[in-house]
Design a protein around this motif. Structure first.
Motif, PDB file in Angstrom:
ATOM      1  N   LYS A   9      -8.114 -11.412 -19.670  1.00 27.05           N
ATOM      2  CA  LYS A   9      -8.109 -11.258 -18.550  1.00 27.05           C
ATOM      3  C   LYS A   9      -6.812 -10.582 -17.841  1.00 27.05           C
ATOM      4  O   LYS A   9      -6.802  -9.804 -17.106  1.00 27.05           O
ATOM      5  CB  LYS A   9      -8.547 -12.418 -17.597  1.00 27.05           C
ATOM      6  CG  LYS A   9     -10.074 -12.764 -17.770  1.00 27.05           C
ATOM      7  CD  LYS A   9     -10.488 -13.962 -16.885  1.00 27.05           C
ATOM      8  CE  LYS A   9     -10.316 -13.585 -15.381  1.00 27.05           C
ATOM      9  NZ  LYS A   9     -10.959 -14.866 -14.722  1.00 27.05           N
ATOM     10  N   ARG A  10      -5.735 -11.087 -18.461  1.00 27.33           N
ATOM     11  CA  ARG A  10      -4.515 -10.805 -17.824  1.00 27.33           C
ATOM     12  C   ARG A  10      -3.372 -11.145 -19.050  1.00 27.33           C
ATOM     13  O   ARG A  10      -3.586 -11.886 -19.916  1.00 27.33           O
ATOM     14  CB  ARG A  10      -4.162 -11.505 -16.753  1.00 27.33           C
ATOM     15  CG  ARG A  10      -3.103 -11.378 -15.978  1.00 27.33           C
ATOM     16  CD  ARG A  10      -2.819 -12.352 -14.931  1.00 27.33           C
ATOM     17  NE  ARG A  10      -4.036 -12.786 -14.232  1.00 27.33           N
ATOM     18  CZ  ARG A  10      -4.591 -12.066 -13.196  1.00 27.33           C
ATOM     19  NH1 ARG A  10      -3.812 -10.974 -12.444  1.00 27.33           N
ATOM     20  NH2 ARG A  10      -5.842 -12.324 -12.466  1.00 27.33           N
ATOM     21  N   ARG A  81      -1.256  -1.490 -23.683  1.00 31.55           N
ATOM     22  CA  ARG A  81      -2.602  -0.842 -23.358  1.00 31.55           C
ATOM     23  C   ARG A  81      -3.366  -0.223 -24.578  1.00 31.55           C
ATOM     24  O   ARG A  81      -4.313  -0.081 -24.988  1.00 31.55           O
ATOM     25  CB  ARG A  81      -2.516  -0.423 -22.167  1.00 31.55           C
ATOM     26  CG  ARG A  81      -3.767   0.067 -21.455  1.00 31.55           C
ATOM     27  CD  ARG A  81      -3.542   0.352 -20.030  1.00 31.55           C
ATOM     28  NE  ARG A  81      -2.861  -0.277 -19.041  1.00 31.55           N
ATOM     29  CZ  ARG A  81      -2.815  -1.731 -18.502  1.00 31.55           C
ATOM     30  NH1 ARG A  81      -4.195  -2.102 -18.748  1.00 31.55           N
ATOM     31  NH2 ARG A  81      -2.286  -2.054 -17.816  1.00 31.55           N
ATOM     32  N   PRO A  87      -8.184  -1.761 -21.079  1.00 31.66           N
ATOM     33  CA  PRO A  87      -8.661  -0.597 -19.935  1.00 31.66           C
ATOM     34  C   PRO A  87      -7.513  -0.940 -18.911  1.00 31.66           C
ATOM     35  O   PRO A  87      -6.738  -1.695 -18.962  1.00 31.66           O
ATOM     36  CB  PRO A  87      -9.854  -1.227 -19.160  1.00 31.66           C
ATOM     37  CG  PRO A  87      -9.771  -2.847 -19.601  1.00 31.66           C
ATOM     38  CD  PRO A  87      -9.087  -2.779 -21.112  1.00 31.66           C
ATOM     39  N   ASP A  88      -7.341   0.286 -18.149  1.00 33.83           N
ATOM     40  CA  ASP A  88      -6.201   0.416 -17.136  1.00 33.83           C
ATOM     41  C   ASP A  88      -6.449  -0.857 -15.992  1.00 33.83           C
ATOM     42  O   ASP A  88      -5.264  -1.067 -15.392  1.00 33.83           O
ATOM     43  CB  ASP A  88      -6.279   1.408 -16.364  1.00 33.83           C
ATOM     44  CG  ASP A  88      -5.832   2.763 -17.380  1.00 33.83           C
ATOM     45  OD1 ASP A  88      -5.311   2.587 -18.223  1.00 33.83           O
ATOM     46  OD2 ASP A  88      -6.047   3.967 -17.011  1.00 33.83           O
ATOM     47  N   SER A  89      -7.815  -1.281 -16.045  1.00 34.17           N
ATOM     48  CA  SER A  89      -8.285  -2.132 -15.082  1.00 34.17           C
ATOM     49  C   SER A  89      -7.335  -3.572 -15.521  1.00 34.17           C
ATOM     50  O   SER A  89      -7.240  -4.614 -14.511  1.00 34.17           O
ATOM     51  CB  SER A  89      -9.396  -2.486 -14.578  1.00 34.17           C
ATOM     52  OG  SER A  89     -10.071  -2.551 -15.867  1.00 34.17           O
ATOM     53  N   LEU A  90      -7.090  -3.880 -16.727  1.00 39.42           N
ATOM     54  CA  LEU A  90      -6.606  -5.132 -17.008  1.00 39.42           C
ATOM     55  C   LEU A  90      -4.971  -5.382 -16.665  1.00 39.42           C
ATOM     56  O   LEU A  90      -4.422  -4.484 -17.249  1.00 39.42           O
ATOM     57  CB  LEU A  90      -6.642  -5.225 -18.662  1.00 39.42           C
ATOM     58  CG  LEU A  90      -6.449  -6.729 -19.061  1.00 39.42           C
ATOM     59  CD1 LEU A  90      -7.608  -7.414 -19.701  1.00 39.42           C
ATOM     60  CD2 LEU A  90      -5.245  -6.754 -19.942  1.00 39.42           C
ATOM     61  N   PRO A  91      -4.818  -6.433 -16.088  1.00 39.25           N
ATOM     62  CA  PRO A  91      -3.535  -6.258 -15.352  1.00 39.25           C
ATOM     63  C   PRO A  91      -2.481  -6.743 -16.714  1.00 39.25           C
ATOM     64  O   PRO A  91      -2.676  -7.875 -17.317  1.00 39.25           O
ATOM     65  CB  PRO A  91      -3.507  -7.523 -14.595  1.00 39.25           C
ATOM     66  CG  PRO A  91      -4.929  -7.573 -14.174  1.00 39.25           C
ATOM     67  CD  PRO A  91      -5.744  -7.470 -15.458  1.00 39.25           C
TER      68      PRO A  91
END
Length: 196
Positions: A9-10, A81, A87-91
């Motif tokens: 998730k992060r 990444r 994905p770019d959305s994963l912090p």
């Protein structure tokens, strides 16, 4: 395998990079500055690094970017990444620090996971990962260090523990690897492979 097993998730990474990351001139500056300070009592000079490196840590590698991160910190996030197919959305966040060692970069990696982390499973995954040596017995003071990773082809991983920040949905560990033998790109690939 870690991200595949537990989901991701992060990702928070702190890198501790040796003088060799700045090439031979960086290593020479560290050695000369250490001698100057210890043998002659002189304040070390700096030309390669933004501050003297002997007996110091510098939280600044490469140029600062408009977002407050350095270019090196952003490179770690971009490369992680890309290599991991995240994905770019994963912090992902990184702090990069230059440390007064000659060789071997190290990282603290903190993963927030989608599934609860089983530490025994995480250990087994890292033990089986190619190019990774699990060095993880804090009861006997055995863990990765630049001193023991220098001259080794495998990346050392250890200090595995459940994250206090993310509880059972988090894993923290420490890695150290000799980037002069492996190269930064190969180190990143091996870490990525250990995560997938």
């Amino acid at each position: 395998p870690l991200a595949k097993e537990f989901g991701l998730k992060r990702l928070l990474v702190s890198t501790y990079q040796a003088a060799s990351g700045a090439g031979q001139p960086g290593m020479d500056e560290l050695l000369q500055g250490t001698k100057d300070q210890l043998l002659d009592g002189k304040v070390p000079q700096n030309q390669v690094f933004v501050h003297p490196l002997p007996f110091n840590v510098i939280p600044h590698i490469d140029k600062f970017q408009p977002n407050g991160y350095t270019k090196e910190e952003m490179k770690v996030t971009w490369e992680t990444r890309k290599i991991c197919g995240l994905p770019d959305s994963l912090p992902i966040s990184c702090s990069a620090v230059r440390i007064p060692t000659l060789r071997a970069h190290s990282e603290v990696i903190v993963m927030e996971t989608e599934q609860p982390v089983d530490l025994a499973k995480a250990r087994a995954i890292l033990e089986q990962a190619p190019g990774v040596q699990l060095v993880d017995d804090p009861s006997t003071n055995l863990y990765p260090m630049p001193l023991t990773a220098t001259g080794q082809y495998d990346i050392q991983a250890g200090r595995l523990r459940q994250s206090l920040a993310f509880g059972e949905y988090g894993l923290e560990f420490f890695v150290s690897g000799d980037q002069l033998l492996r190269g930064a790109a190969l180190n990143a690939v091996m870490i990525a492979e250990a995560m997938h």
